[in-house]
Design a protein around this motif. Structure first.
Motif, PDB file in Angstrom:
ATOM      1  N   ARG A 103     -33.101  19.561  23.806  1.00 48.41           N
ATOM      2  CA  ARG A 103     -34.571  19.900  23.586  1.00 48.41           C
ATOM      3  C   ARG A 103     -34.976  20.656  24.623  1.00 48.41           C
ATOM      4  O   ARG A 103     -34.804  20.380  25.862  1.00 48.41           O
ATOM      5  N   PHE A 104     -35.994  21.340  24.443  1.00 49.75           N
ATOM      6  CA  PHE A 104     -36.979  21.931  25.648  1.00 49.75           C
ATOM      7  C   PHE A 104     -38.147  21.750  25.077  1.00 49.75           C
ATOM      8  O   PHE A 104     -38.648  21.470  24.069  1.00 49.75           O
ATOM      9  N   SER A 105     -39.246  22.304  25.938  1.00 47.77           N
ATOM     10  CA  SER A 105     -40.712  21.697  25.870  1.00 47.77           C
ATOM     11  C   SER A 105     -41.185  22.320  24.669  1.00 47.77           C
ATOM     12  O   SER A 105     -41.990  21.451  23.969  1.00 47.77           O
ATOM     13  N   ASN A 106     -40.988  23.623  24.016  1.00 50.70           N
ATOM     14  CA  ASN A 106     -41.359  23.770  22.703  1.00 50.70           C
ATOM     15  C   ASN A 106     -40.361  24.133  21.782  1.00 50.70           C
ATOM     16  O   ASN A 106     -40.527  25.080  20.867  1.00 50.70           O
ATOM     17  N   GLY A 107     -39.278  23.425  21.676  1.00 52.53           N
ATOM     18  CA  GLY A 107     -38.090  23.700  20.770  1.00 52.53           C
ATOM     19  C   GLY A 107     -37.255  23.024  20.819  1.00 52.53           C
ATOM     20  O   GLY A 107     -36.991  21.811  21.874  1.00 52.53           O
ATOM     21  N   ARG A 108     -35.868  23.321  20.345  1.00 51.96           N
ATOM     22  CA  ARG A 108     -34.855  22.545  20.555  1.00 51.96           C
ATOM     23  C   ARG A 108     -33.460  23.519  19.971  1.00 51.96           C
ATOM     24  O   ARG A 108     -33.710  24.551  19.500  1.00 51.96           O
ATOM     25  N   ILE A 109     -32.449  22.847  20.645  1.00 50.95           N
ATOM     26  CA  ILE A 109     -31.104  23.727  20.054  1.00 50.95           C
ATOM     27  C   ILE A 109     -30.362  22.743  19.234  1.00 50.95           C
ATOM     28  O   ILE A 109     -30.204  21.627  19.567  1.00 50.95           O
ATOM     29  N   GLU A 110     -29.832  23.397  18.442  1.00 53.97           N
ATOM     30  CA  GLU A 110     -29.078  22.636  16.983  1.00 53.97           C
ATOM     31  C   GLU A 110     -27.808  23.415  16.915  1.00 53.97           C
ATOM     32  O   GLU A 110     -27.514  24.274  17.311  1.00 53.97           O
ATOM     33  N   GLU A 111     -26.878  22.387  16.247  1.00 53.37           N
ATOM     34  CA  GLU A 111     -25.628  22.941  15.700  1.00 53.37           C
ATOM     35  C   GLU A 111     -26.105  23.896  14.868  1.00 53.37           C
ATOM     36  O   GLU A 111     -26.856  23.833  13.956  1.00 53.37           O
ATOM     37  N   PHE A 112     -25.061  24.882  14.686  1.00 53.75           N
ATOM     38  CA  PHE A 112     -25.226  25.874  13.778  1.00 53.75           C
ATOM     39  C   PHE A 112     -24.467  25.639  12.696  1.00 53.75           C
ATOM     40  O   PHE A 112     -23.092  25.457  12.679  1.00 53.75           O
ATOM     41  N   ILE A 113     -25.096  25.771  11.355  1.00 53.11           N
ATOM     42  CA  ILE A 113     -24.455  25.342  10.224  1.00 53.11           C
ATOM     43  C   ILE A 113     -23.749  26.424   9.301  1.00 53.11           C
ATOM     44  O   ILE A 113     -24.407  27.181   9.066  1.00 53.11           O
ATOM     45  N   HIS A 114     -22.532  26.430   9.140  1.00 55.80           N
ATOM     46  CA  HIS A 114     -21.834  27.436   8.648  1.00 55.80           C
ATOM     47  C   HIS A 114     -21.971  27.463   7.024  1.00 55.80           C
ATOM     48  O   HIS A 114     -21.117  27.264   6.285  1.00 55.80           O
ATOM     49  N   SER A 115     -23.147  27.454   6.739  1.00 51.32           N
ATOM     50  CA  SER A 115     -23.421  27.497   5.236  1.00 51.32           C
ATOM     51  C   SER A 115     -24.665  28.655   4.881  1.00 51.32           C
ATOM     52  O   SER A 115     -25.058  29.030   5.836  1.00 51.32           O
ATOM     53  N   ARG A 116     -24.658  28.842   3.577  1.00 49.92           N
ATOM     54  CA  ARG A 116     -25.761  29.529   3.212  1.00 49.92           C
ATOM     55  C   ARG A 116     -27.033  29.058   2.878  1.00 49.92           C
ATOM     56  O   ARG A 116     -26.791  27.969   1.807  1.00 49.92           O
ATOM     57  N   THR A 117     -28.109  29.752   2.900  1.00 51.53           N
ATOM     58  CA  THR A 117     -29.506  29.059   2.566  1.00 51.53           C
ATOM     59  C   THR A 117     -29.432  29.532   1.086  1.00 51.53           C
ATOM     60  O   THR A 117     -29.265  30.656   0.760  1.00 51.53           O
ATOM     61  N   LEU A 118     -30.003  28.767   0.453  1.00 48.97           N
ATOM     62  CA  LEU A 118     -30.350  29.091  -1.096  1.00 48.97           C
ATOM     63  C   LEU A 118     -31.337  29.920  -1.327  1.00 48.97           C
ATOM     64  O   LEU A 118     -32.272  30.079  -0.420  1.00 48.97           O
TER      65      LEU A 118
END
Length: 288
Positions: free
Chosen positions: A110-125
């Motif tokens: 996490r940082f002050s105005n956001g976060r870092i997440e795992e990148f999901i290898h899937s497609r958005t519907l």
């Protein structure tokens, strides 16, 4: 002379990198420095992702020592002014809980105005996917699982308080003429009427409350469904969450009029029955 050349990052990539907060860049570089296959932690590619409505979202990639982009994470920079619609601290707590439960992407930092997440290898519907006869049952089963999650804290339905808070904010923003045009006083009466009519024997579960196509991802290989973005998630009547998902089938947020629903696309009775049959037949922690 015999050394390999560093990967070339063009000016456009540099401009995109400027959109990442400095605090996040430092975390990204520290993260990449721990990966032995990353060629240079300071050399990253920033790819803006479309579809997010309340945040700026970027895919971050690093070249590997074989000159192929391999390591990927997602950076989410929180949007401004969204506190009118939801509580960011509540959303962060929900995301952290979901991450621990193996639901959705893993929280990396996490940082002050956001976060870092795992990148999901899937497609958005897409909008049309919601009514796909092969995909819709997968969503129904996943939604049943979602509703059975046990978050710590009160299990009280949050729907009515949220509607009243939004209405209160609307009244402070709108002029008298706008309030009359949008019938805000009538909406207040409707909220009270609906609460009275629907607050009886309602099954309460943990609801997403924004299950539109952009918040659902599917792994093309396994067909597994992942529900993401929990800004509006809270305990509510599960019937509301299901009904809201049906309404989202009438939406297409990638048109010139994303705020206008096309209710000719609303699912018919048989389609709704099929969705509910799969939902009720699926395993999950929710007791019906």
């Amino acid at each position: 002379m015999g050394g390999k050349e560093s990967p070339i990052i063009n000016k456009e990539d540099c401009t995109k990198e400027d959109r990442i907060p400095g605090e996040a860049k430092e975390i990204l570089k520290s993260l990449a420095s721990k990966w032995e296959d990353v060629h240079d932690p300071n050399v990253l590619q920033v790819i803006p992702l479309k579809g997010a409505m309340t945040n700026e979202v970027f895919k971050i990639k690093w070249p590997s020592k074989t000159h192929e982009f391999s390591r990927k994470v997602l950076v989410r920079v929180y949007g401004e002014g969204v506190e009118v619609f939801f509580n960011r601290e509540d959303e962060i707590r929900t995301f952290e809980f979901m991450s621990r439960q193996g639901q959705g992407p893993r929280l990396i930092a996490r940082f002050s105005n956001g976060r870092i997440e795992e990148f999901i290898h899937s497609r958005t519907l897409s909008a049309s996917d919601l009514r796909d006869p092969h995909i819709s049952p997968l969503i129904a089963a996943k939604l049943k699982e979602f509703h059975g999650l046990e978050l710590p804290g009160s299990k009280k339905a949050f729907l009515w308080d949220r509607l009243r808070n939004w209405l209160k904010t609307a009244k402070t923003i709108c002029t008298l003429e706008e309030s009359e045009a949008f019938h805000l006083d009538a909406i207040e009466e409707e909220i009270s009427l609906l609460e009275k009519e629907l607050s009886g024997d309602q099954l309460i579960g943990f609801c997403h409350n924004d299950l539109q196509y952009g918040n659902i991802m599917m792994d093309e290989g396994t067909t597994s469904i992942t529900i993401i973005d929990y800004e509006y998630a809270s305990y509510n009547p599960v019937a509301f969450d299901i009904a809201n998902h049906f309404c989202e089938m009438a939406a297409d947020y990638h048109t010139n009029t994303p705020h206008i629903m096309d209710y000719s696309k609303y699912p018919g009775l048989e389609e709704r029955k099929k969705f509910l049959y799969v939902y009720l037949s699926s395993s999950g922690n929710l007791l019906l």
